[in-house]
Design an enzyme around this catalytic site. Structure first.
Site: not given
Ligand code: NAD
Ligand code: WQD
Length: 347
Positions: A126, A150, A154
């Site tokens: 991430s 979190y 990562k």
């Molecule tokens: P998500 O929560 O929709 O998907 C994660 C999945 O993992 C879920 O279906 C959950 O049920 C499963 N899971 C959690 N713990 C588990 C376990 N112990 N055993 C088996 N399954 C398990 O999240 P996402 O948004 O699809 O994110 C996927 C990956 O990408 C994550 O690792 C997340 O940290 C990373 N990521 C997400 C974002 C984002 O903003 N969505 C950004 C950067 C990185």
């Molecule tokens: C985006 C912008 C907020 C909600 C997060 C995690 C990051 C990654 C992605 C997993 C910011 C603003 C948000 C609201 C708002 N996840 N905001 N009102 O914070 O960039 O990233 O998700 O790895 O680790 O930190 O994304 O969508 O929460 O926020 O004003 O109700 O929207 O302040 O500027 P962020 P976000």
């Protein structure tokens, strides 16, 4: 012979879209997920959209024996590891749950991979590993400094992968640092389905647009950005999915990191305006205090992925939000509610 790819967390938001992209390439997808943050209905949608059935095992990655059985049962060629806990705020409240789940499940996975002679891995990292960035746009060489548990999981998993690959050259690992994934499958049948109150901007705004929430709280309009609101690099989940396919195709011995983003900055107010345009619904909002831990701007330098993965994220913010809206308006309550808005209106 078709390839077999294990997708952990494949019922989740990004994993499900990636599973569709793989199935469309005639890959046999094996999903393991404990459904802690997802629905079995996502698996049905993947089957419909991908054109071939995936194999699904409902298991917890913390259960090493159950995971070992999956490796025994299928001729797995490579793994994409999405499974894990991802809510920043919750990770501050429950750090031990985050360290246990994210770290131990990855350790179990790496152990089972090595034991079963599987060395190809694409991992969901991430942009959060960069913390408050000193350089914009952010290159992969920028210093790492996550600011919450979190993000630290990562960072630690990245280190574990780098160390494993340095010790044994059979590993071929790509660490993909996603920026802000949004959007949904264009069919409107697969999308993000957060439990409870959404933490992230786009799911929250979509729930305001569909009438589930009254108004958006904008977390500060006094940031050092053009309009004072936070700027992010939003990327369509389909572009992210194709980034995984490109990364799998181009794995090289060792461990390498790639930013997956567009390189374009979009503010909170830009998102509100575009949502109003694509939905035709006005979005009430109020400006409130900054959210603890937020940063002004996060923006990828995606040039390394553009060159080495021969991949580019080119879907526009308009497309991202149009696709999110199709999903949200077809499924106002996500996978829990198959009732369609049109049916409600007709009824
Ligand atoms: P998500 O929560 O929709 O998907 C994660 C999945 O993992 C879920 O279906 C959950 O049920 C499963 N899971 C959690 N713990 C588990 C376990 N112990 N055993 C088996 N399954 C398990 O999240 P996402 O948004 O699809 O994110 C996927 C990956 O990408 C994550 O690792 C997340 O940290 C990373 N990521 C997400 C974002 C984002 O903003 N969505 C950004 C950067 C990185
Ligand atoms: C985006 C912008 C907020 C909600 C997060 C995690 C990051 C990654 C992605 C997993 C910011 C603003 C948000 C609201 C708002 N996840 N905001 N009102 O914070 O960039 O990233 O998700 O790895 O680790 O930190 O994304 O969508 O929460 O926020 O004003 O109700 O929207 O302040 O500027 P962020 P976000």
């Amino acid at each position: 012979m078709s390839e077999t790819i294990l997708v952990t967390g494949g019922a989740g938001y990004i994993g499900s879209h990636t599973a569709v992209a793989l199935a469309e390439r005639d890959v046999q997808v094996v999903i393991v997920d404990n459904l802690a943050n997802s629905s079995a209905k996502a698996i049905e949608a993947i089957d419909r959209l991908g054109g071939r059935r995936v194999i699904f095992h409902e298991i917890d990655l913390l259960d090493a024996d159950a995971l070992g059985d999956v490796f025994q049962a299928h001729p797995i060629d490579a793994v994409i590891h999405f499974a894990g806990l991802k809510a920043v705020g919750e990770s501050v409240e429950k750090p031990l749950d985050y360290y246990r789940t994210n770290l131990l499940s990855t350790m179990n996975l790496l152990d089972q991979m090595a034991a079963n002679d599987v060395w190809d891995l694409v991992f969901s990292s991430s942009a959060t590993v960069y913390g408050d960035p000193k350089i914009l746009p952010i290159p992969e060489t920028a210093p790492l400094g996550p600011t919450n548990p979190y993000g630290r999981t990562k960072h630690m998993i990245e280190d574990i992968c780098r160390d494993a690959a340095a010790a044994d050259r059979r590993w071929r690992i790509s660490l993909l640092r996603y920026f802000n994934p949004v959007g949904a499958h264009p069919s409107g049948e697969l999308g993000e389905d957060p439990r409870g109150i959404p933490n992230n901007l786009v799911p929250f705004v979509m729930q305001v647009a569909v009438g589930r929430r009254e108004r958006l709280s904008v977390f500060g309009d006094d940031w050092e950005t053009d309009d004072g609101t936070g700027v992010r690099d939003y990327i369509h989940v389909l572009d992210l999915a194709s980034g995984h396919v490109s990364a799998l195709d181009r794995l090289e011995p060792g461990c390498d990191e790639f930013n997956l983003g567009t390189g374009t900055g979009v503010s909170v107010f830009d998102i509100v305006k575009t949502v109003e345009n694509v939905t035709g619904v006005s979005i009430p909002y109020e400006v409130v205090d900054r959210r603890p831990g937020d940063i002004a701007t996060s923006l990828a330098d995606p040039s390394k992925a553009n060159e080495k993965l021969e991949w580019r994220a080119d879907r526009s913010v308009d497309t991202m939000l149009t696709d999110s809206w199709r999903w949200q308006s077809n499924h106002p309550n996500g996978f829990n509610d198959e009732q369609h808005l049109t049916a409600e209106a007709e009824g």
